[in-house]
Write a protein that holds these residues in place. Structure first.
Motif, PDB file in Angstrom:
ATOM      1  N   GLU A 165       0.799  -1.238   0.000  1.00  0.00           N
ATOM      2  CA  GLU A 165       0.000   0.000   0.000  1.00  0.00           C
ATOM      3  C   GLU A 165       0.823   1.276   0.000  1.00  0.00           C
ATOM      4  N   SER A 166       2.160   1.142   0.153  1.00  0.00           N
ATOM      5  CA  SER A 166       2.903   2.367   0.423  1.00  0.00           C
ATOM      6  C   SER A 166       3.290   3.165  -0.836  1.00  0.00           C
ATOM      7  N   GLY A 167       2.647   2.883  -1.976  1.00  0.00           N
ATOM      8  CA  GLY A 167       2.931   3.636  -3.175  1.00  0.00           C
ATOM      9  C   GLY A 167       2.523   5.096  -3.050  1.00  0.00           C
ATOM     10  N   HIS A 168       1.487   5.372  -2.245  1.00  0.00           N
ATOM     11  CA  HIS A 168       0.937   6.711  -2.140  1.00  0.00           C
ATOM     12  C   HIS A 168       1.454   7.374  -0.861  1.00  0.00           C
ATOM     13  N   ASP A 169       2.163   8.492  -1.021  1.00  0.00           N
ATOM     14  CA  ASP A 169       2.742   9.107   0.167  1.00  0.00           C
ATOM     15  C   ASP A 169       1.944  10.346   0.581  1.00  0.00           C
ATOM     16  N   TYR A 170       1.309  10.261   1.740  1.00  0.00           N
ATOM     17  CA  TYR A 170       0.501  11.365   2.254  1.00  0.00           C
ATOM     18  C   TYR A 170       1.310  12.654   2.363  1.00  0.00           C
ATOM     19  N   SER A 220      -6.075  20.077   3.413  1.00  0.00           N
ATOM     20  CA  SER A 220      -6.925  21.256   3.553  1.00  0.00           C
ATOM     21  C   SER A 220      -7.391  21.383   4.999  1.00  0.00           C
ATOM     22  N   PHE A 221      -7.390  22.625   5.458  1.00  0.00           N
ATOM     23  CA  PHE A 221      -7.761  22.909   6.838  1.00  0.00           C
ATOM     24  C   PHE A 221      -9.159  23.513   6.886  1.00  0.00           C
ATOM     25  N   SER A 222      -9.982  23.067   7.824  1.00  0.00           N
ATOM     26  CA  SER A 222     -11.210  23.790   8.130  1.00  0.00           C
ATOM     27  C   SER A 222     -11.292  23.843   9.651  1.00  0.00           C
ATOM     28  N   GLU A 223     -12.356  24.470  10.152  1.00  0.00           N
ATOM     29  CA  GLU A 223     -12.418  24.669  11.600  1.00  0.00           C
ATOM     30  C   GLU A 223     -12.424  23.354  12.366  1.00  0.00           C
ATOM     31  N   ASP A 224     -13.105  22.353  11.765  1.00  0.00           N
ATOM     32  CA  ASP A 224     -13.268  21.118  12.539  1.00  0.00           C
ATOM     33  C   ASP A 224     -12.490  19.924  12.002  1.00  0.00           C
ATOM     34  N   LYS A 225     -11.754  20.099  10.931  1.00  0.00           N
ATOM     35  CA  LYS A 225     -10.920  18.985  10.475  1.00  0.00           C
ATOM     36  C   LYS A 225      -9.759  19.407   9.572  1.00  0.00           C
ATOM     37  N   LEU A 226      -8.824  18.480   9.505  1.00  0.00           N
ATOM     38  CA  LEU A 226      -7.701  18.583   8.582  1.00  0.00           C
ATOM     39  C   LEU A 226      -7.823  17.362   7.686  1.00  0.00           C
ATOM     40  N   MET A 227      -7.910  17.608   6.353  1.00  0.00           N
ATOM     41  CA  MET A 227      -8.185  16.495   5.429  1.00  0.00           C
ATOM     42  C   MET A 227      -7.052  16.320   4.424  1.00  0.00           C
ATOM     43  N   ASP A 228      -6.894  15.063   3.943  1.00  0.00           N
ATOM     44  CA  ASP A 228      -5.952  14.858   2.847  1.00  0.00           C
ATOM     45  C   ASP A 228      -6.705  14.974   1.523  1.00  0.00           C
ATOM     46  N   THR A 229      -6.008  14.763   0.395  1.00  0.00           N
ATOM     47  CA  THR A 229      -6.651  14.988  -0.905  1.00  0.00           C
ATOM     48  C   THR A 229      -7.714  13.941  -1.217  1.00  0.00           C
ATOM     49  N   ASP A 230      -7.678  12.829  -0.461  1.00  0.00           N
ATOM     50  CA  ASP A 230      -8.602  11.732  -0.704  1.00  0.00           C
ATOM     51  C   ASP A 230      -9.856  11.848   0.183  1.00  0.00           C
ATOM     52  N   SER A 231     -10.074  13.011   0.775  1.00  0.00           N
ATOM     53  CA  SER A 231     -11.183  13.255   1.725  1.00  0.00           C
ATOM     54  C   SER A 231     -11.122  12.346   2.941  1.00  0.00           C
ATOM     55  N   LYS A 232      -9.916  11.917   3.275  1.00  0.00           N
ATOM     56  CA  LYS A 232      -9.748  11.177   4.534  1.00  0.00           C
ATOM     57  C   LYS A 232      -9.282  12.178   5.575  1.00  0.00           C
ATOM     58  N   TRP A 274     -19.127  13.129  10.761  1.00  0.00           N
ATOM     59  CA  TRP A 274     -18.452  12.442   9.650  1.00  0.00           C
ATOM     60  C   TRP A 274     -18.865  12.964   8.280  1.00  0.00           C
ATOM     61  N   GLU A 275     -19.695  14.014   8.244  1.00  0.00           N
ATOM     62  CA  GLU A 275     -20.136  14.531   6.945  1.00  0.00           C
ATOM     63  C   GLU A 275     -18.938  14.930   6.088  1.00  0.00           C
ATOM     64  N   GLY A 276     -18.878  14.378   4.864  1.00  0.00           N
ATOM     65  CA  GLY A 276     -17.786  14.727   3.934  1.00  0.00           C
ATOM     66  C   GLY A 276     -16.492  13.972   4.202  1.00  0.00           C
ATOM     67  N   VAL A 277     -16.506  13.093   5.192  1.00  0.00           N
ATOM     68  CA  VAL A 277     -15.293  12.325   5.505  1.00  0.00           C
ATOM     69  C   VAL A 277     -15.428  10.921   4.924  1.00  0.00           C
TER      70      VAL A 277
END
Ligand code: SAM
Length: 327
Positions: free
Chosen positions: A111-116, A122-134, A302-305
């Motif tokens: 699985e390690s082909g993709h490096d976070y 992206s930062f918002s008030e209640d979360k920090l997300m990666d490009t994959d919406s995780k 979890w909305e949008g996660v």
């Protein structure tokens, strides 16, 4: 009825003789019946511990999942079958101790082909997300981070945190006014944001930019250490634990974000035991403090996660200390 169905039947009925003869004649112990349940799950539901032993010895997988993502151990736990539960727990721990390292390493390599760390965040008030919406970090964890900070700062002194994320644990650590507060962060955008929000100007704060694996030589010894990275694996946590003797002062407190298998209650228990055993082998005791989290986790969180990395009602906060430390 085919042999697999007969096996499920015998497991459900606690019929050891029938079960053994089916196994001897080559019936598949990892068969899934029409409901998506294995013989082990049927035996666990009924609390037939002797049947579980036979199935496990014959190679039945302890970690197969039903369509509702429950394992045999979850069924035994839910039904309150203590003997069956303990048997499955030991089977899980043994399997992960012996074969887990190999399987996890293979999984990590696959699985390690993709490096976070090379992705945008992206930062918002209640979360920090990666490009994959995780979610890299979420605000619902704030009370947990405050509890971790309280634990690692309980002896004062010099504190190390690995992984800044939203800065929740670091904000809480600052409340304890530690002598020094070192933060290791590897993501360029998170690092930039730390600087932009004034973390570089705090008197007692030292920021070390880079992967913890690459900056170990810049670290010293600490009275309290917290570890919470993202995009890493259980093997990375284990690797970090190998460095604890060099990083943690005698009497110091270590804690880490305990999200291990946070979507399955039984796997979580297996991994809590596993990590405690592995820390014990390194000379550390682990106390797991239960914190209820059900109330902070409404659907809206979890909305949008994309991935709900935590689905359990209780969080077990690890507090680790050297077994040899003076009282
Ligand atoms: C889950 S967040 C930490 C959240 C933090 N505990 C808080 O209270 O907000 C994980 C952080 O670890 C960072 N990280 C990931 N891998 C790392 C590594 N190998 N070394 C240092 N930091 C890493 C990520 O960029 C991210 O900022």
């Amino acid at each position: 009825m085919n042999e697999g169905e007969q096996l499920c039947d015998a497991a459900r009925n606690g019929d050891a003789e029938k079960l053994k003869s089916l196994i001897d004649s080559g019936a598949d112990v990892s068969h899934f019946d029409a409901e998506g349940l294995t013989p082990l799950m049927h035996a666990a539901k009924q609390g037939h511990a002797h049947i579980l032993s036979i199935l496990l010895s014959a190679g039945a997988p302890w970690n197969a999942l039903s369509p509702s993502n429950l394992s045999a151990g979850d069924f035994a736990m839910e039904a309150g079958h203590q003997d069956a539960y303990e048997l499955l727990l030991n089977a899980g721990i043994q399997a992960e101790l012996v074969l887990g390292t190999i399987a996890r390493k293979a999984n990590k390599n696959a699985e390690s082909g993709h490096d976070y760390l090379e992705d945008r965040v992206s930062f918002s008030e209640d979360k920090l997300m990666d490009t994959d919406s995780k979610a890299v970090m979420m605000a619902w964890e704030k009370p947990l981070m405050e509890a971790h900070a309280k634990a690692v700062c309980s002896g004062g002194g010099h504190i190390l945190n690995i992984g800044f994320g939203m800065g929740l644990v670091d904000t809480a650590i600052q409340q304890y006014a530690p002598a020094t507060h070192t933060i290791v962060e590897a993501h360029p955008e998170v690092y930039e944001r730390m600087l932009g929000t004034g973390w570089g100007k705090k008197e007692n704060v030292k920021i070390v930019f880079g992967r913890w694996q690459d900056v170990l030589s810049q670290l010293e010894t600490y009275d309290g250490i917290f570890f919470d990275t993202y995009g890493e694996y259980y093997e990375d946590l284990r690797e970090f634990h190998q460095h604890l003797p060099a990083l943690l002062k005698p009497g110091g407190i270590y804690s880490f974000f305990n999200g291990l298998c946070g979507v399955n209650a039984f796997f979580h228990v297996v991994y809590c035991h596993l990590v405690s055993l592995e820390l014990e082998n390194l000379g550390y005791s682990t106390q797991l403090i239960p914190l209820p989290v059900k109330d902070c986790l409404g659907e809206e969180v979890w909305e949008g996660v994309k991935h709900r990395y935590w689905q359990l009602d209780t969080y077990y906060l690890p507090v680790c200390q050297s077994l040899e430390d003076p009282e």
